[in-house]
Design an enzyme around this catalytic site. Structure first.
Site, short mmCIF file in Angstrom:
data_model
loop_
_atom_site.label_atom_id
_atom_site.label_comp_id
_atom_site.label_asym_id
_atom_site.label_seq_id
_atom_site.Cartn_x
_atom_site.Cartn_y
_atom_site.Cartn_z
N GLU A 132 16.91 -18.48 26.09
CA GLU A 132 17.30 -18.51 24.68
C GLU A 132 17.35 -17.13 24.02
O GLU A 132 16.92 -16.98 22.88
CB GLU A 132 16.33 -19.41 23.89
C1 TNX Z 1 13.24 -24.83 24.68
S1 TNX Z 1 12.61 -24.48 27.47
C2 TNX Z 1 12.53 -23.66 24.88
C3 TNX Z 1 11.28 -23.44 24.15
C4 TNX Z 1 10.98 -24.56 23.20
C5 TNX Z 1 11.30 -25.88 23.86
C6 TNX Z 1 10.93 -27.06 23.02
C7 TNX Z 1 12.77 -23.06 27.13
C8 TNX Z 1 12.86 -22.18 28.23
N1 TNX Z 1 12.83 -22.74 25.84
O1 TNX Z 1 11.35 -22.21 23.45
O2 TNX Z 1 9.63 -24.52 22.88
O3 TNX Z 1 12.67 -25.92 24.13
O4 TNX Z 1 11.17 -28.24 23.69
#
Ligand code: TNX
Length: 542
Positions: free
Chosen positions: A342
């Site tokens: 992300e």
């Molecule tokens: C996605 S999974 C994210 C996290 C969040 C999560 C909540 C991932 C690698 N990144 O930053 O906490 O979703 O479900």
């Protein structure tokens, strides 16, 4: 197909009959309930994760006041035996001395020649007067001990003396894990969890034969591990968490204590320092790390994807080197997880620049890279990297193909699909806690898939295993963690451990229901999902 339809049909029936959810005194909801009490002797192999091979036969073994636990003169084996004894003593009231006497009735033995048992396999033989656990390694014995625990009545988990017989069904269990990596992830960044709370989570995952604890130590809302060369990370960056709570962090001594505690359960701790996104807490602590050098305010919301390190500044790499050097020094395990997910406010070019420079730092400090699967999209994983896939069924074929390419080029793959394995997803629309961006994840949905074939084009040999992540944007207490992890955590353990051929939701849900006695004995705040035939009422403590 028919078995899939059966559960919802029974559920409708239960609803029609006025059965309600957890917390009421109404009859157990959902599929036909199990008897209220456990059988005196649990059938051999009726545990989670399902063992690879079970040959029931003969009369049971009985643990008695005269039982002694025999071990070889080996500190690792003695440690496993002492833990077993410590678990069994309060409820049984037996002395259970650990002795170096092979003639003891309960024996833990190492057989270095038992190659088929691998690094974590074990064999359990149960017969009147003699229970023998054999493995090639202490880790294998530790996994076998979890089988011994689960074969005994659940009351053995209680901390006060219980009056009942302690029998283990006769026969032989020969058991090896299907995958070498069976991980649980805990996000201690969004909400901080204390050393004692993390230890309690380690205890829970150990019972189901997990062997990795991935700690998500840093994120926008907080930095949770002391870094000696960068004191502001904890002076400033640890003081916040989601919702405005006090946050917190682990000193390096506390962190080492966690690593030791996990190691005693033969669990490897994998620290995650999420880079280059998810770094707002670090940027607040050291404003010189932002591209424009301006000071930022702490963040306590739950948005993702707004923060990034600055690719063009040398400070970025000096910072990453300081942090990764100290983290590597705290890590006896093989991997350091560098996140990589992300990074929505990092340009693809900057992402590649930073991951190209940061990955070698991990290697230079003697560790292998683990990262979220975005590393296969906009960058190139370092040789030997372990890639963690967290996409969904609906993730594009193109994104999945990048992961498959990396796998064919030698990367290991850990699968934790968000719409299957994320323990922070709501069970259904009515679940008060959790998120739902990946959809709701029922107990059946989290269980009914196969890690080996989940990602098209990934060679079977590249699939190292499975992980169950627990993100904590909405979870602030240990009870919250339990409610989301139980009952889904044991099923993901079974996906990682048990042969695919023996797994089936319609029989699994019955074994799962039987675990409720144990969770009650352990005092867990588990969720009474209507998909599972739970015991009609919890067994009252003696
Ligand atoms: C996605 S999974 C994210 C996290 C969040 C999560 C909540 C991932 C690698 N990144 O930053 O906490 O979703 O479900």
């Amino acid at each position: 197909m028919r078995r899939r339809l059966l559960a919802p049909a029974l559920l409708l029936l239960a609803t029609a009959l006025g059965c309600t959810e957890a917390g009421t005194a109404a009859p157990a909801p959902g599929p036909a309930a199990l008897p209220a009490t456990e059988p005196e002797v649990r059938p051999l192999g009726r545990i989670i994760p399902l063992p690879a091979s079970v040959r029931p036969g003969g009369a049971p073994y009985t643990l008695t006041a005269a039982t002694r636990i025999g071990v070889p003169d080996h500190p690792g084996v003695r440690a496993v035996a002492e833990r077993l004894a410590a678990r069994l003593r309060p409820a049984t009231g037996f002395r259970l001395p650990v002795v170096t006497d092979p003639a003891a009735d309960l024996v833990l033995r190492l057989d270095p020649a038992a190659g088929a048992l691998g690094d974590e396999g074990y064999e359990l033989r149960s017969a009147p007067g003699r229970l023998t656990l054999t493995a090639r390694t202490p880790a294998g014995l530790f996994r076998g001990v979890q089988t011994v625990r689960q074969q005994l009545p659940a009351a053995v988990e209680r901390d006060t003396a219980q009056r009942r017989a302690w029998k283990i069904a006769g026969g032989t269990v020969t058991d090896v894990p299907r995958f070498p990596y069976r991980g649980a992830m805990l996000d201690v960044a969004r909400h901080f969890f204390t050393v004692e709370e993390v230890k309690a989570y380690i205890d829970r995952i150990a019972l189901y034969k997990y062997n990795a604890l991935h700690l998500h130590l840093t994120d926008d809302q907080g930095w949770r591990i002391a870094i000696g060369s960068r004191p502001k990370l904890t002076e400033v960056g640890a003081a916040t968490e989601v919702g405005g709570g006090p946050g917190g962090f682990y000193t390096q001594e506390q962190y080492k204590e966690l690593v030791r505690y996990a190691a005693a359960a033969h669990i490897e701790v994998i620290p995650e320092i999420d880079l280059p996104g998810h770094t707002h807490a670090a940027l607040v602590s050291y404003p010189e790390l932002t591209c424009d050098g301006k000071a930022l305010k702490p963040y306590t919301g739950i948005e993702v994807g707004f923060s990034t390190l600055c690719a063009g500044k040398e400070e970025t790499y000096a910072f990453a080197d300081d942090v990764l050097r100290e983290i590597a020094a705290l890590t006896p395990g093989r991997y350091v997880h560098i996140g990589g997910d992300e990074a929505k406010s990092t340009s693809p070019a900057d992402y590649r620049t930073m991951t190209d420079r940061i990955q070698p730092l991990v290697t230079r400090h003697g560790k292998q890279v683990m990262a979220w699967h975005q590393l296969t999209g906009d960058a190139t994983p370092a040789p030997g990297a372990l890639i963690q896939y967290w996409g969904l069924d609906r993730t594009t074929a193109e994104e999945k193909e990048k992961v498959a390419e990396a796998a064919r080029a030698g990367a290991g793959i850990v699968v934790s699909p968000a719409d299957r394995a994320y323990l922070d997803m709501k069970y259904d629309e009515d679940t008060p806690l959790g998120l739902r961006w990946a959809g709701t994840v029922s107990v059946e949905r989290s269980y009914d898939w196969d890690p080996a074939t989940y990602l098209p084009g990934v060679p079977r040999s590249a699939v190292r295993g499975v992980e169950a992540p627990l993100w904590t944007e909405t979870l602030s207490t240990p009870e919250h963690l339990d409610t989301m992890a139980f009952p889904r955590l044991p099923g993901l353990a079974e996906l990682g451990w048990s042969p695919a051929a023996g797994r089936d939701w319609s029989t699994y849900k019955v074994r799962l229901g039987e675990q409720a006695h144990r969770w009650d004995a352990l005092g867990l705040s588990w969720y009474r999902s209507p998909e599972v035939p739970w015991p009609a009422a919890a067994e009252p403590p003696a």
